[in-house]
Write an enzyme that holds these catalytic residues in place. Structure first.
Site, short mmCIF file in Angstrom:
data_model
loop_
_atom_site.label_atom_id
_atom_site.label_comp_id
_atom_site.label_asym_id
_atom_site.label_seq_id
_atom_site.Cartn_x
_atom_site.Cartn_y
_atom_site.Cartn_z
N GLU A 105 0.83 -1.21 0.00
CA GLU A 105 0.00 0.00 0.00
C GLU A 105 0.86 1.25 0.00
O GLU A 105 1.96 1.26 0.55
CB GLU A 105 -0.90 0.01 1.25
CG GLU A 105 -2.35 -0.32 0.98
CD GLU A 105 -3.09 0.73 0.16
OE1 GLU A 105 -2.49 1.43 -0.67
OE2 GLU A 105 -4.31 0.85 0.36
N ASP A 106 0.34 2.31 -0.59
CA ASP A 106 1.04 3.59 -0.52
C ASP A 106 0.90 4.18 0.88
O ASP A 106 1.87 4.62 1.48
CB ASP A 106 0.52 4.56 -1.60
CG ASP A 106 -1.01 4.69 -1.64
OD1 ASP A 106 -1.70 3.99 -0.86
OD2 ASP A 106 -1.50 5.47 -2.46
N ASP A 109 -4.53 4.87 6.08
CA ASP A 109 -5.13 6.03 6.74
C ASP A 109 -6.14 5.49 7.75
O ASP A 109 -5.77 5.10 8.86
CB ASP A 109 -5.74 6.88 5.61
CG ASP A 109 -6.40 8.16 6.08
OD1 ASP A 109 -6.13 8.59 7.19
OD2 ASP A 109 -7.19 8.73 5.32
N LYS A 137 -0.80 6.99 8.87
CA LYS A 137 -1.19 8.12 9.73
C LYS A 137 -1.70 7.51 11.03
O LYS A 137 -2.90 7.20 11.16
CB LYS A 137 -2.31 8.92 9.06
CG LYS A 137 -1.91 9.56 7.72
CD LYS A 137 -3.11 10.28 7.09
CE LYS A 137 -2.79 10.82 5.71
NZ LYS A 137 -4.00 11.30 4.99
N PHE A 158 -3.19 15.81 4.49
CA PHE A 158 -3.31 15.27 3.13
C PHE A 158 -2.02 15.49 2.34
O PHE A 158 -1.48 16.58 2.31
CB PHE A 158 -4.49 15.91 2.40
CG PHE A 158 -4.76 15.27 1.07
CD1 PHE A 158 -5.40 14.04 1.00
CD2 PHE A 158 -4.36 15.88 -0.10
CE1 PHE A 158 -5.63 13.43 -0.23
CE2 PHE A 158 -4.60 15.27 -1.34
CZ PHE A 158 -5.23 14.05 -1.39
N ARG A 171 0.65 12.00 -8.90
CA ARG A 171 1.23 10.66 -8.70
C ARG A 171 2.68 10.58 -9.20
O ARG A 171 3.47 9.79 -8.72
CB ARG A 171 0.42 9.61 -9.47
CG ARG A 171 -1.00 9.42 -8.98
CD ARG A 171 -1.58 8.16 -9.59
NE ARG A 171 -3.03 8.06 -9.45
CZ ARG A 171 -3.66 7.63 -8.37
NH1 ARG A 171 -2.97 7.26 -7.30
NH2 ARG A 171 -4.98 7.56 -8.33
P1 IMP Z 1 -7.85 4.11 4.13
O1 IMP Z 1 -8.77 3.08 3.54
O2 IMP Z 1 -8.61 5.21 4.83
O3 IMP Z 1 -6.78 3.52 4.99
O4 IMP Z 1 -7.20 4.88 2.94
C1 IMP Z 1 -6.27 4.30 2.16
C2 IMP Z 1 -6.26 4.88 0.76
O5 IMP Z 1 -6.70 6.24 0.72
C3 IMP Z 1 -4.84 4.87 0.29
O6 IMP Z 1 -4.60 3.69 -0.44
C4 IMP Z 1 -4.77 6.10 -0.57
O7 IMP Z 1 -5.12 5.74 -1.89
C5 IMP Z 1 -5.81 7.04 -0.03
N1 IMP Z 1 -5.21 8.06 0.85
C6 IMP Z 1 -5.17 8.09 2.21
N2 IMP Z 1 -4.55 9.18 2.66
C7 IMP Z 1 -4.17 9.88 1.56
C8 IMP Z 1 -3.46 11.13 1.38
O8 IMP Z 1 -3.05 11.83 2.32
N3 IMP Z 1 -3.25 11.49 0.09
C9 IMP Z 1 -3.68 10.76 -0.98
N4 IMP Z 1 -4.33 9.61 -0.86
C10 IMP Z 1 -4.58 9.17 0.41
MG MG Z 2 -4.59 3.54 -2.42
#
Ligand code: IMP
Ligand code: MG
Length: 180
Positions: A105-106, A109, A137, A158, A171
């Protein structure tokens, strides 16, 4: 390297340099290598499209054991915040039955994406699921699922760059930028 950039309607400033990021990635890759090299297992790196593409490539380049690559596309963000709903516009590109899968994963969150993905993988018969994320985070992450490999922890803001986007832009940036 202080240079503001504009993507759509927003301004971003430099946050993590490519150099610092790549050093963190080196450490993550070292750990994965020491866990898998000589284990006799051939895991699957699962690239979570689109954001993890650059990080997946960086990990693959550093990997010194036999491994396969698969992808899946998951989306949950709109603009600069999570919708709370995870969509799967493109499913798994291969068969994970009986396989060890390392999710790449990148950023983690809320954790909604990796929790949904872990469920998909176990439902498809994966033998084990590990999570490798470039960034997390910790203030927002409220899940019990452990993050096995983490590059860097960041504050709850963000960001874009190194695969991460603001409505599909940013990207391609090699450094990470933060919303001003
Ligand atoms: P989660 O499901 O809330 O953990 O979010 C994960 C996905 O949301 C990541 O794979 C990202 O694609 C996107 N994401 C979360 N935080 C950011 C951010 O700060 N910038 C851009 N994309 C984000
Ligand atoms: Mg993602």
């Amino acid at each position: 390297m202080y240079e503001k950039i504009t993507l759509h309607d927003k301004t971003f400033v430099p946050y993590i340099s490519n150099e610092v990021l790549e050093k963190a990635i080196d450490k993550v890759a070292d750990k994965i290598n020491s866990d898998y090299a000589g284990s006799g297992r051939i895991p699957i790196f699962l690239n979570v499209l689109n954001g993890a593409t650059m990080f997946t490539a960086a990990i693959m380049k550093r990997c010194n054991f036999a491994a396969e690559l698969m992808s899946i596309k998951m989306t949950s963000y709109q603009g600069t915040s999570s919708t709370g709903k995870v969509k799967v516009p493109m499913g798994l590109t291969g068969d994970v039955t009986g396989r060890d899968v390392i999710i790449i994963e990148d950023i983690v969150d809320t954790g909604n994406t990796i929790v949904a993905l872990r469920d998909i993988l176990l439902e498809k018969g994966a033998a084990s699921v590990k999570i490798c994320t470039m960034l997390t985070k910790p203030e927002v992450y409220q899940q019990s699922l452990p993050l096995d490999y983490v590059g860097m922890e960041i504050e709850n803001r963000f960001i874009v760059g190194y695969g991460l986007d603001y409505d599909e832009l940013g990207r391609n940036l090699k450094d990470i930028y933060i919303l001003e």
